[in-house]
Design a protein around this motif. Structure first.
Motif, PDB file in Angstrom:
ATOM      1  N   LEU A 182      -4.517   6.543   5.425  1.00 52.12           N
ATOM      2  CA  LEU A 182      -3.609   5.474   4.974  1.00 52.12           C
ATOM      3  C   LEU A 182      -2.173   5.813   5.369  1.00 52.12           C
ATOM      4  CD1 LEU A 182      -4.832   4.454   1.377  1.00 52.12           C
ATOM      5  CD2 LEU A 182      -5.233   3.269   3.537  1.00 52.12           C
ATOM      6  N   ALA A 183      -1.793   7.069   5.193  1.00 48.09           N
ATOM      7  CA  ALA A 183      -0.423   7.472   5.546  1.00 48.09           C
ATOM      8  C   ALA A 183      -0.159   7.220   7.031  1.00 48.09           C
ATOM      9  CB  ALA A 183      -0.195   8.943   5.200  1.00 48.09           C
ATOM     10  N   GLU A 184      -1.138   7.536   7.865  1.00 45.03           N
ATOM     11  CA  GLU A 184      -0.963   7.288   9.305  1.00 45.03           C
ATOM     12  C   GLU A 184      -0.813   5.796   9.576  1.00 45.03           C
ATOM     13  OE1 GLU A 184      -3.954   9.021  11.897  1.00 45.03           O
ATOM     14  OE2 GLU A 184      -4.131  10.744  10.535  1.00 45.03           O
ATOM     15  N   TRP A 185      -1.649   5.039   8.927  1.00 43.57           N
ATOM     16  CA  TRP A 185      -1.593   3.592   9.115  1.00 43.57           C
ATOM     17  C   TRP A 185      -0.223   3.035   8.679  1.00 43.57           C
ATOM     18  CZ3 TRP A 185      -3.890  -0.362   5.227  1.00 43.57           C
ATOM     19  CH2 TRP A 185      -3.782  -1.649   5.736  1.00 43.57           C
ATOM     20  N   PHE A 186       0.223   3.444   7.504  1.00 43.87           N
ATOM     21  CA  PHE A 186       1.508   2.947   6.997  1.00 43.87           C
ATOM     22  C   PHE A 186       2.655   3.275   7.945  1.00 43.87           C
ATOM     23  CE2 PHE A 186       0.009   3.569   2.289  1.00 43.87           C
ATOM     24  CZ  PHE A 186      -0.946   2.586   2.484  1.00 43.87           C
TER      25      PHE A 186
ATOM     26  N   GLU B 269       2.581   3.280  11.159  1.00 45.97           N
ATOM     27  CA  GLU B 269       2.530   2.604  12.454  1.00 45.97           C
ATOM     28  C   GLU B 269       3.637   1.580  12.606  1.00 45.97           C
ATOM     29  OE1 GLU B 269      -1.355   0.933  12.994  1.00 45.97           O
ATOM     30  OE2 GLU B 269      -2.297   2.907  12.939  1.00 45.97           O
ATOM     31  N   ASP B 270       4.052   1.404  13.850  1.00 43.88           N
ATOM     32  CA  ASP B 270       5.030   0.367  14.163  1.00 43.88           C
ATOM     33  C   ASP B 270       4.511  -0.996  13.744  1.00 43.88           C
ATOM     34  OD1 ASP B 270       7.043   1.791  15.197  1.00 43.88           O
ATOM     35  OD2 ASP B 270       7.120   0.670  17.087  1.00 43.88           O
ATOM     36  N   GLY B 271       5.365  -1.752  13.099  1.00 46.04           N
ATOM     37  CA  GLY B 271       4.989  -3.111  12.747  1.00 46.04           C
ATOM     38  C   GLY B 271       4.104  -3.209  11.523  1.00 46.04           C
ATOM     39  N   PHE B 272       3.878  -2.084  10.837  1.00 41.20           N
ATOM     40  CA  PHE B 272       3.075  -2.160   9.610  1.00 41.20           C
ATOM     41  C   PHE B 272       3.746  -3.104   8.610  1.00 41.20           C
ATOM     42  CE2 PHE B 272       2.309  -0.733   5.254  1.00 41.20           C
ATOM     43  CZ  PHE B 272       0.933  -0.880   5.187  1.00 41.20           C
TER      44      PHE B 272
ATOM     45  N   VAL C  72      -0.249  -2.090  -0.988  1.00 37.74           N
ATOM     46  CA  VAL C  72       0.718  -3.106  -1.398  1.00 37.74           C
ATOM     47  C   VAL C  72       2.130  -2.527  -1.444  1.00 37.74           C
ATOM     48  CG1 VAL C  72       1.487  -4.508  -3.326  1.00 37.74           C
ATOM     49  CG2 VAL C  72      -0.919  -4.438  -2.740  1.00 37.74           C
ATOM     50  N   THR C  73       2.219  -1.358  -2.036  1.00 32.46           N
ATOM     51  CA  THR C  73       3.540  -0.788  -2.239  1.00 32.46           C
ATOM     52  C   THR C  73       4.169  -0.350  -0.922  1.00 32.46           C
ATOM     53  OG1 THR C  73       2.840  -0.120  -4.437  1.00 32.46           O
ATOM     54  CG2 THR C  73       4.817   0.943  -3.554  1.00 32.46           C
ATOM     55  N   ALA C  74       3.354   0.210  -0.049  1.00 36.44           N
ATOM     56  CA  ALA C  74       3.882   0.579   1.272  1.00 36.44           C
ATOM     57  C   ALA C  74       4.326  -0.672   2.021  1.00 36.44           C
ATOM     58  CB  ALA C  74       2.818   1.326   2.070  1.00 36.44           C
ATOM     59  N   GLY C  75       3.578  -1.740   1.896  1.00 34.32           N
ATOM     60  CA  GLY C  75       3.953  -2.982   2.577  1.00 34.32           C
ATOM     61  C   GLY C  75       5.278  -3.523   2.078  1.00 34.32           C
ATOM     62  N   ILE C  76       5.472  -3.504   0.763  1.00 36.36           N
ATOM     63  CA  ILE C  76       6.688  -4.086   0.190  1.00 36.36           C
ATOM     64  C   ILE C  76       7.905  -3.190   0.390  1.00 36.36           C
ATOM     65  CG2 ILE C  76       7.791  -4.703  -2.011  1.00 36.36           C
ATOM     66  CD1 ILE C  76       5.103  -5.878  -2.896  1.00 36.36           C
ATOM     67  N   THR C  77       7.714  -1.890   0.246  1.00 35.70           N
ATOM     68  CA  THR C  77       8.875  -1.000   0.343  1.00 35.70           C
ATOM     69  C   THR C  77       9.113  -0.463   1.745  1.00 35.70           C
ATOM     70  OG1 THR C  77       7.594   1.008  -0.116  1.00 35.70           O
ATOM     71  CG2 THR C  77       8.453  -0.203  -2.016  1.00 35.70           C
ATOM     72  N   GLY C  78       8.109  -0.560   2.615  1.00 38.76           N
ATOM     73  CA  GLY C  78       8.269  -0.016   3.960  1.00 38.76           C
ATOM     74  C   GLY C  78       8.223   1.498   4.020  1.00 38.76           C
ATOM     75  N   SER C  79       7.749   2.115   2.950  1.00 36.67           N
ATOM     76  CA  SER C  79       7.680   3.580   2.922  1.00 36.67           C
ATOM     77  C   SER C  79       6.234   4.045   3.064  1.00 36.67           C
ATOM     78  CB  SER C  79       8.253   4.071   1.591  1.00 36.67           C
ATOM     79  OG  SER C  79       7.734   5.337   1.245  1.00 36.67           O
ATOM     80  N   THR C  80       6.039   5.244   3.607  1.00 33.84           N
ATOM     81  CA  THR C  80       4.680   5.774   3.683  1.00 33.84           C
ATOM     82  C   THR C  80       4.341   6.597   2.450  1.00 33.84           C
ATOM     83  OG1 THR C  80       5.310   7.863   4.717  1.00 33.84           O
ATOM     84  CG2 THR C  80       4.943   5.995   6.189  1.00 33.84           C
ATOM     85  N   HIS C  81       5.334   6.847   1.625  1.00 30.97           N
ATOM     86  CA  HIS C  81       5.163   7.756   0.501  1.00 30.97           C
ATOM     87  C   HIS C  81       4.035   7.387  -0.464  1.00 30.97           C
ATOM     88  CE1 HIS C  81       6.648   9.684  -3.378  1.00 30.97           C
ATOM     89  NE2 HIS C  81       6.288  10.685  -2.617  1.00 30.97           N
ATOM     90  N   PRO C  82       3.785   6.115  -0.716  1.00 30.39           N
ATOM     91  CA  PRO C  82       2.694   5.776  -1.626  1.00 30.39           C
ATOM     92  C   PRO C  82       1.371   6.429  -1.235  1.00 30.39           C
ATOM     93  CG  PRO C  82       4.004   3.842  -1.228  1.00 30.39           C
ATOM     94  CD  PRO C  82       4.554   4.914  -0.335  1.00 30.39           C
ATOM     95  N   ALA C  83       1.149   6.662   0.044  1.00 34.73           N
ATOM     96  CA  ALA C  83      -0.113   7.289   0.451  1.00 34.73           C
ATOM     97  C   ALA C  83      -0.204   8.700  -0.121  1.00 34.73           C
ATOM     98  CB  ALA C  83      -0.224   7.316   1.975  1.00 34.73           C
TER      99      ALA C  83
END
Lengths: 185, 185
Positions: A89-93, A95-98, A158-169
């Motif tokens: 998930l962290a790798e996915w988050f 990615e460019d354009g996530f 959801v949280t990575a999408g809204i905040t643009g951070s990978t940290h939730p993973a």
DNA sequence: CAACAGGGAGAACGCTCGTTCTCCGTGTTG
DNA sequence: CAACACGGAGAACGAGCGTTCTCCCTGTTG
């Protein structure tokens, strides 16, 4: 141009545009422009926009789960496979354009008005959940852990999408480890 | 009809329709029909649809957090307040017409194309997270627990929305308790 | 070559929708 | 009463979009 090739080009364009901007804000003419597939051909392949949307979600589902399992199954030890889900998930988050989970986003946009989209989203989430269930079972862990891991993963997306951070993973991975050691025998 | 009254009626209609069907599939004329507020008046109060959308999210944010805190603060013991968050989620999920988290849904639909909506969503999620942080701190629990609880709550909202079940709230509550006893001193 | 099937470019059609405008009735103020 | 501000109903406008149609070109088949 072969019909199968045109179909792939159309789906490539659909995936990039629908995922990046939302579904309703992308017109069939945008798909034509980005794919080079004429409107006539598009409507031969997908008689209505909704079918293109469903096909986009279907193909993405297959690819998404393939990538997840390929990454997770690099670990032999069933105990390491569960944390590996969150690492992927962290790798996915990152990615460019996530822009978050395509299915959650589509459900928010069209779940209430398109039965086809709602069905795709539920099928995808069910497939993901049952993959987690198989990992839990293979690791000899108790079944109820599955739902908890699933919620952590969904919350992270959801949280990575809204905040643009990978940290939730990473947060979710940590929580998952704690839940495992609290419930593993 | 008073201007303040017209505003509330417009927002009532906006809330019901936007939440129930998605934002783009509701026209300003639908809002007029459901609220009884004429188009002229609507455009005086909200010069563009986006401003009505933002106002809807704002008002709902205030009310949502009021309901949450009112329910949580019935418990005196700071240790009981964290599980109470998930109990309140269960009540919310069980309400008629529940269709997931309005902010997550709006973000999926418009996050990529409306800066105003994206800002509202981030503000709401930040406010919810910082409320959880205050509960964690009041209970004397370690700060990093906040993010984990937040992910569980978000995951529960998404999953309840997609599956139509209230069960994710109970699962999340159970996971939260385990995380607390794993990390509480 | 003749006939034709297939497909591309893009115009056209019909509908929806955000936003504005017109027309009219009503109540208020001097 | 006269003048006018206000607001409602709904038509109008202009853009976008899903979908279809027209026209033309090209390649294939007999």
């Amino acid at each position: 141009m072969d019909s199968a090739v045109a179909r792939e080009k159309a789906l490539d364009a659909a995936e990039e545009l629908f995922y990046g901007r939302g579904i309703r804000s992308v017109g069939m003419d945008d798909i034509r422009g980005a794919s080079g597939v004429s409107l006539k051909r598009l409507y031969q392949l997908f008689p209505a926009k909704e079918q293109l949307v469903v096909a986009y979600l279907e193909r993405r589902d297959v690819r998404w789960r393939e990538r997840l399992t390929a990454s997770v199954e690099r670990h032999e030890d069933p105990r390491q496979r569960i944390p590996a889900v969150f690492d992927w998930l962290a790798e996915w988050f990152a990615e460019d354009g996530f822009r978050g989970c395509a299915w959650i986003n589509s459900y928010g946009e069209l779940g209430a008005t398109s039965e086809g989209v709602a069905t795709q989203v539920r099928a995808h989430k069910e497939a993901f959940r049952s993959y987690l269930a198989s990992l839990v079972s293979d690791a000899g862990l108790p079944g109820p852990l599955t739902g908890q891991l699933f919620l952590l993963a969904e919350g992270a997306m959801v949280t990575a999408g809204i905040t643009g951070s990978t940290h939730p993973a990473a947060e979710a991975r940590k929580a998952a480890e704690l839940l495992i050691s609290a419930q593993g025998h």
